[in-house]
Scaffold this motif. Structure first.
Motif, PDB file in Angstrom:
ATOM      1  N   ALA A 130       0.831  -1.200   0.000  1.00 39.83           N
ATOM      2  CA  ALA A 130       0.000   0.000   0.000  1.00 39.83           C
ATOM      3  C   ALA A 130       0.866   1.251   0.000  1.00 39.83           C
ATOM      4  O   ALA A 130       1.274   1.743   1.056  1.00 39.83           O
ATOM      5  N   MET A 131       1.138   1.781  -1.193  1.00 40.59           N
ATOM      6  CA  MET A 131       1.876   3.020  -1.320  1.00 40.59           C
ATOM      7  C   MET A 131       1.075   4.059  -2.109  1.00 40.59           C
ATOM      8  O   MET A 131       0.956   5.207  -1.706  1.00 40.59           O
ATOM      9  N   THR A 132       0.513   3.685  -3.244  1.00 41.38           N
ATOM     10  CA  THR A 132      -0.144   4.634  -4.143  1.00 41.38           C
ATOM     11  C   THR A 132      -1.376   5.264  -3.489  1.00 41.38           C
ATOM     12  O   THR A 132      -2.164   4.580  -2.830  1.00 41.38           O
ATOM     13  N   GLU A 133      -1.517   6.572  -3.682  1.00 44.10           N
ATOM     14  CA  GLU A 133      -2.622   7.325  -3.086  1.00 44.10           C
ATOM     15  C   GLU A 133      -3.366   8.125  -4.153  1.00 44.10           C
ATOM     16  O   GLU A 133      -2.758   8.553  -5.146  1.00 44.10           O
ATOM     17  N   PRO A 134      -4.673   8.356  -3.961  1.00 41.14           N
ATOM     18  CA  PRO A 134      -5.446   9.069  -4.989  1.00 41.14           C
ATOM     19  C   PRO A 134      -4.995  10.507  -5.196  1.00 41.14           C
ATOM     20  O   PRO A 134      -5.039  11.016  -6.311  1.00 41.14           O
ATOM     21  N   ILE A 164      -4.470  -0.606  -5.061  1.00 43.12           N
ATOM     22  CA  ILE A 164      -3.677  -1.533  -4.255  1.00 43.12           C
ATOM     23  C   ILE A 164      -3.976  -2.949  -4.734  1.00 43.12           C
ATOM     24  O   ILE A 164      -5.013  -3.533  -4.418  1.00 43.12           O
ATOM     25  N   THR A 165      -3.045  -3.477  -5.510  1.00 41.49           N
ATOM     26  CA  THR A 165      -3.242  -4.767  -6.170  1.00 41.49           C
ATOM     27  C   THR A 165      -3.268  -5.897  -5.144  1.00 41.49           C
ATOM     28  O   THR A 165      -2.409  -5.979  -4.271  1.00 41.49           O
ATOM     29  N   GLY A 166      -4.283  -6.758  -5.267  1.00 47.19           N
ATOM     30  CA  GLY A 166      -4.370  -7.958  -4.445  1.00 47.19           C
ATOM     31  C   GLY A 166      -4.866  -7.738  -3.037  1.00 47.19           C
ATOM     32  O   GLY A 166      -4.841  -8.673  -2.226  1.00 47.19           O
ATOM     33  N   ALA A 167      -5.320  -6.529  -2.704  1.00 46.44           N
ATOM     34  CA  ALA A 167      -5.726  -6.249  -1.321  1.00 46.44           C
ATOM     35  C   ALA A 167      -6.885  -7.137  -0.879  1.00 46.44           C
ATOM     36  O   ALA A 167      -6.901  -7.640   0.247  1.00 46.44           O
ATOM     37  N   ARG A 200     -13.614  -0.227  -1.720  1.00 44.73           N
ATOM     38  CA  ARG A 200     -14.225  -0.791  -2.924  1.00 44.73           C
ATOM     39  C   ARG A 200     -13.138  -1.379  -3.812  1.00 44.73           C
ATOM     40  O   ARG A 200     -11.956  -1.086  -3.646  1.00 44.73           O
ATOM     41  N   LEU A 201     -13.553  -2.219  -4.746  1.00 43.48           N
ATOM     42  CA  LEU A 201     -12.676  -2.717  -5.791  1.00 43.48           C
ATOM     43  C   LEU A 201     -12.845  -1.828  -7.021  1.00 43.48           C
ATOM     44  O   LEU A 201     -13.963  -1.439  -7.364  1.00 43.48           O
ATOM     45  N   MET A 202     -11.755  -1.518  -7.682  1.00 42.18           N
ATOM     46  CA  MET A 202     -11.767  -0.608  -8.815  1.00 42.18           C
ATOM     47  C   MET A 202     -11.928  -1.390 -10.120  1.00 42.18           C
ATOM     48  O   MET A 202     -11.358  -2.481 -10.280  1.00 42.18           O
ATOM     49  N   ASP A 203     -12.704  -0.852 -11.032  1.00 40.46           N
ATOM     50  CA  ASP A 203     -12.762  -1.418 -12.375  1.00 40.46           C
ATOM     51  C   ASP A 203     -11.437  -1.123 -13.069  1.00 40.46           C
ATOM     52  O   ASP A 203     -10.918  -0.008 -12.995  1.00 40.46           O
ATOM     53  N   ALA A 204     -10.867  -2.125 -13.720  1.00 42.87           N
ATOM     54  CA  ALA A 204      -9.569  -1.949 -14.368  1.00 42.87           C
ATOM     55  C   ALA A 204      -9.549  -2.718 -15.682  1.00 42.87           C
ATOM     56  O   ALA A 204     -10.310  -3.667 -15.886  1.00 42.87           O
ATOM     57  N   GLY A 211      -7.524 -10.828  -6.556  1.00 40.99           N
ATOM     58  CA  GLY A 211      -7.858  -9.755  -5.624  1.00 40.99           C
ATOM     59  C   GLY A 211      -8.079  -8.419  -6.290  1.00 40.99           C
ATOM     60  O   GLY A 211      -8.516  -7.464  -5.642  1.00 40.99           O
ATOM     61  N   GLY A 212      -7.772  -8.307  -7.592  1.00 43.25           N
ATOM     62  CA  GLY A 212      -8.007  -7.063  -8.316  1.00 43.25           C
ATOM     63  C   GLY A 212      -7.223  -5.895  -7.744  1.00 43.25           C
ATOM     64  O   GLY A 212      -6.123  -6.059  -7.215  1.00 43.25           O
ATOM     65  N   HIS A 213      -7.797  -4.697  -7.860  1.00 43.77           N
ATOM     66  CA  HIS A 213      -7.166  -3.466  -7.374  1.00 43.77           C
ATOM     67  C   HIS A 213      -8.175  -2.750  -6.477  1.00 43.77           C
ATOM     68  O   HIS A 213      -9.314  -2.504  -6.886  1.00 43.77           O
TER      69      HIS A 213
END
Length: 389
Positions: A130-134, A164-167, A200-204, A211-213
């Motif tokens: 968990a590093m990337t932030e909006p 956050i991939t696989g969260a 939430r899970l993001m559409d990608a 686990g998506g993103h």
């Protein structure tokens, strides 16, 4: 330089290639896959197949239960695993787990390794980073906004992370947060504790990561000081320990997917006839196949060279940036040409090609977009800090 594979590397290559062909590709039609990647039950089944084949988590140290692969070894095995979109999941070498395993091997304490790393290497649990932030850290990690405030023997973490991939379904998380003095530190936490919310899970575009993103929120998350990863204030330094090899392993895995696309297009060009002869006999198509071969070979050479640099114990930051740009763009060109060659079949689910195309587009964004890597390289070149032959 000797580009010949050793007998051990050749054996690993063929063993992985046969495993992917015989065990994993037949499972690509399994219905336990959706918009947010393979379901956990499918992942567990794939991992068990790799475990039986002796190929599970091969990049981990022998002490932790892996094969102790060098970076060059990984380049060979990961490409073969990447030939199927499910291959990296099966071998437990997919992002973000592959990079987290490498980071934990280098930085974590013995107690932390036994608690989180060993079961991860065994394929029993997953992790996220968990590093990337909006509105903060991303391509520019210095914009980190998530905070960690000391409270007795604990730290209280607050902030929002995304992509956050696989969260979803992960057992533990590595969190990058900013201390009160402004320095960055990494923290370890189980996911099933108060203070962590998957919003939430993001559409990608891609659908290949279990686990998506996710969008995550940390609300007064309490983390004991014993769960600091490494030393306080060295988060950005540890990020480089993780990111340089991790961006290269992306190149390795996606090279396998690009090669799969090329093989699909080559077979189609041999058998599909138009205007009185096979498609491949038309120069427009034949030239695209030739360009594919050149791009694939160029990408592989960049990967192998950068892997050799890392195996020498060098940081490889410049080389890995260069490889990330070259490989992500070359491999994308390969897949794009293959879609063009297949025409209508290339833009439908009749082959794996459409799935490869939609999954791969994100590769030019992951672990730093091409523009950021070019900018970083340019600064080193101008400062006289770029490596010279």
């Amino acid at each position: 330089m000797d580009f010949e594979l050793t007998s051990r590397q050749r054996d690993l290559q063929m063993k992985t290639r046969e495993f992917i062909a015989n065990k994993i590709i037949p499972m690509e039609s399994d219905e336990r896959q959706g918009a947010h990647g393979p379901e956990e039950s499918l992942r567990a089944e794939l991992v068990d197949l790799a475990r039986q084949a002796g190929l599970l988590t091969p990049h981990a140290s022998i002490d932790m239960g892996g094969l102790g692969l060098s970076h060059v070894d990984k380049a060979i095995v990961f490409e073969e695993a990447g030939y199927s979109r499910l291959g990296p999941t099966a071998l437990n070498i997919h992002a973000p787990d592959e990079g987290n395993i490498h980071l934990m091997e280098v930085v974590a304490t013995r107690e932390q390794k036994e608690r989180w790393l060993r079961p991860q290497v065994q394929g029993h649990i997953r992790s996220c980073f968990a590093m990337t932030e909006p509105d903060g850290a991303g391509a520019d990690p210095s914009m980190l906004a998530t905070t960690a405030v000391r409270d007795g023997d604990d730290y209280i973490i607050n902030g929002k992370k995304w992509f956050i991939t696989g969260a979803h379904g992960a057992s533990y998380v590595i969190i990058m947060a900013k201390l009160e003095d402004g320095s960055a530190t990494m923290f370890l936490s189980d996911m099933d504790v108060p203070g962590i919310e998957i919003v939430r899970l993001m559409d990608a575009m891609d659908t290949c990561f279990t686990g998506g993103h996710a969008v995550m929120q940390f609300n007064n998350l309490r983390v004991p000081a014993s769960q600091v990863l490494g030393e306080l204030g060295k988060g950005f330094r540890y990020a480089q320990v993780r990111l340089a090899p991790a961006r290269l392993t992306h190149c390795m895995r996606w090279l396998g997917q690009a090669r799969r696309a090329h093989d699909i297009a080559t077979q189609y060009a041999r058998t599909r006839e138009a205007f009185g002869k096979p498609l491949g006999k038309h120069e427009g198509v034949g030239f695209m196949l030739a360009d594919n071969d050149m791009d694939l070979h160029t990408a592989r050479m960049h990967i192998w060279h950068t892997a050799a640099v890392l195996d020498r114990g060098e940081t490889g930051n410049f080389e890995s940036s260069r490889a990330k740009v070259v490989c992500s763009e070359a491999q994308w060109r390969v897949v794009d040409r293959c879609v063009q060659i297949l025409g209508g079949q290339g833009v439908t689910g009749e082959t794996e090609l459409m799935r490869i195309f939609t999954d791969m587009r994100s590769f030019r964004i992951y672990d730093g977009p091409s523009e950021v890597h070019r900018w970083s390289m340019a600064r080193k070149i101008l400062d006289g800090k770029a490596p010279t032959p």
